[in-house]
Design an enzyme around this catalytic site. Structure first.
Site, mmCIF file in Angstrom:
data_model
loop_
_atom_site.group_PDB
_atom_site.id
_atom_site.type_symbol
_atom_site.label_atom_id
_atom_site.label_comp_id
_atom_site.label_asym_id
_atom_site.label_seq_id
_atom_site.Cartn_x
_atom_site.Cartn_y
_atom_site.Cartn_z
ATOM 1 N N ASP A 63 0.870 -1.163 0.000
ATOM 2 C CA ASP A 63 0.000 0.000 0.000
ATOM 3 C C ASP A 63 0.912 1.219 0.000
ATOM 4 O O ASP A 63 1.487 1.576 1.034
ATOM 5 C CB ASP A 63 -0.903 -0.004 1.229
ATOM 6 C CG ASP A 63 -1.765 1.256 1.345
ATOM 7 O OD1 ASP A 63 -1.666 2.138 0.464
ATOM 8 O OD2 ASP A 63 -2.525 1.353 2.322
ATOM 9 N N VAL A 64 1.057 1.852 -1.152
ATOM 10 C CA VAL A 64 2.054 2.909 -1.288
ATOM 11 C C VAL A 64 1.662 4.203 -0.585
ATOM 12 O O VAL A 64 2.473 5.137 -0.515
ATOM 13 C CB VAL A 64 2.371 3.188 -2.776
ATOM 14 C CG1 VAL A 64 3.051 1.991 -3.405
ATOM 15 C CG2 VAL A 64 1.116 3.575 -3.549
ATOM 16 N N TYR A 94 -7.621 6.336 -10.235
ATOM 17 C CA TYR A 94 -8.152 6.937 -11.461
ATOM 18 C C TYR A 94 -9.535 6.361 -11.761
ATOM 19 O O TYR A 94 -10.550 7.042 -11.624
ATOM 20 C CB TYR A 94 -7.196 6.722 -12.625
ATOM 21 C CG TYR A 94 -7.708 7.257 -13.947
ATOM 22 C CD1 TYR A 94 -8.013 8.604 -14.094
ATOM 23 C CD2 TYR A 94 -7.875 6.427 -15.052
ATOM 24 C CE1 TYR A 94 -8.493 9.112 -15.292
ATOM 25 C CE2 TYR A 94 -8.347 6.921 -16.255
ATOM 26 C CZ TYR A 94 -8.655 8.257 -16.378
ATOM 27 O OH TYR A 94 -9.129 8.750 -17.558
ATOM 28 N N SER A 146 0.168 14.109 -14.967
ATOM 29 C CA SER A 146 -0.942 14.071 -15.922
ATOM 30 C C SER A 146 -1.006 15.382 -16.678
ATOM 31 O O SER A 146 -0.788 16.460 -16.109
ATOM 32 C CB SER A 146 -2.266 13.837 -15.189
ATOM 33 O OG SER A 146 -3.370 14.005 -16.072
ATOM 34 N N TYR A 159 -8.314 14.822 -8.636
ATOM 35 C CA TYR A 159 -7.293 14.135 -9.429
ATOM 36 C C TYR A 159 -6.282 15.146 -9.980
ATOM 37 O O TYR A 159 -5.064 14.956 -9.876
ATOM 38 C CB TYR A 159 -7.954 13.371 -10.573
ATOM 39 C CG TYR A 159 -6.972 12.626 -11.456
ATOM 40 C CD1 TYR A 159 -6.477 11.380 -11.076
ATOM 41 C CD2 TYR A 159 -6.529 13.164 -12.665
ATOM 42 C CE1 TYR A 159 -5.573 10.703 -11.872
ATOM 43 C CE2 TYR A 159 -5.627 12.487 -13.472
ATOM 44 C CZ TYR A 159 -5.157 11.259 -13.076
ATOM 45 O OH TYR A 159 -4.262 10.587 -13.862
#
Length: 253
Positions: A63-64, A94, A146, A159
């Site tokens: 779990d980063v 996402y 992104s 996001y």
């Protein structure tokens, strides 16, 4: 006249130990397979298992967004390989964002979760691998951002904010670790056509997005992988703190 040998430093060298977060599926799986095909020793870190097993890739559950999980992950990679040459911070929420909606309808819990996985994990990852990379006198970090940051895409405020913070982190940390022989760069992909993208966007939207590009076609995971490979390679040693937009020519910087 004898021809000189081509400079191959622009691709990741065989034996390079690369950790790819979120590498079990989607874009991360594509990046992992590409790097492994070039001979890298790839370790993927994800909370889910890979859809397809690949004998050349090691998968570790992690779990980063959790600090202790990073400590365990780095210790496991060092025990197996003795070093960490490159880190690709790709993990992100996402598809789990669900339907696009106004920023006024995002809950505090959703906001915090997206920032934890998409941004905090990047900071934790860079912090966790830094001692090993500093001791080696060399390291490459590639953070997946992104192009939405450059375009101001609506209905995705949490996001977009998380990925904008990734770019800011990239610049700040690059300043701190350059003297340690470590480079830190970001790659900002456009809309990559994956199962997650198709789940969040209808076909008309995807077609319109492709048509807006200077290179007017769909973007595939394979368009991103060679850029990440370059930033993990020896050839990128004098490139740091940068964000490379890979979107076929929509957002120019």
């Amino acid at each position: 006249m004898q021809m000189s040998q081509p400079d191959m430093r622009g691709s990741v060298a065989p034996g390079t130990v690369v950790v790819v977060t979120g590498g079990a599926r989607g874009i991360g799986a594509g990046l992992s397979r590409y790097l492994a095909a070039q001979g890298a020793a790839v370790v993927t870190a994800d909370v889910v298992e890979p859809d397809d097993a690949d004998g050349g890739i090691t998968h570790l559950r992690a779990d980063v967004s959790d600090e202790s999980s990073w400590q365990e992950l780095v210790a496991a990679v060092l025990e197996r390989h003795g070093r960490i040459d490159a880190l690709v911070n790709n993990a992100a929420i996402y598809q789990g964002l669900g339907t696009k909606r106004p920023f006024t309808e995002i809950t505090v819990e959703e906001w915090d979760r997206v920032l934890a996985v998409n941004t905090r994990s990047v900071w934790l990852g860079m912090r966790a691998v830094h001692p090993a990379m500093k001791a080696q006198g060399r390291g490459r970090v590639v953070n997946i951002a992104s192009s939405t940051v450059h375009m101001g895409v609506p209905w995705f405020a949490h996001y977009t904010a998380s990925k904008g913070a990734v770019i800011a982190l990239t610049r700040s940390v690059a300043r701190e670790v350059g003297a340690d022989g470590i480079t830190v760069n970001a790659v900002a992909p456009g809309l990559v056509e994956t199962d997650a993208t198709r789940a969040l966007n209808d076909a008309d939207y995807l077609a319109a997005s492709a048509g807006r590009r200077a290179v007017p076609r769909a973007m595939e995971p394979g368009d991103l992988a060679p850029v990440v490979s370059f930033l993990c390679s020896e050839g990128s040693g004098f490139v740091t703190g940068q964000t490379l937009i890979v979107d076929g020519g929509v957002a120019f910087s």
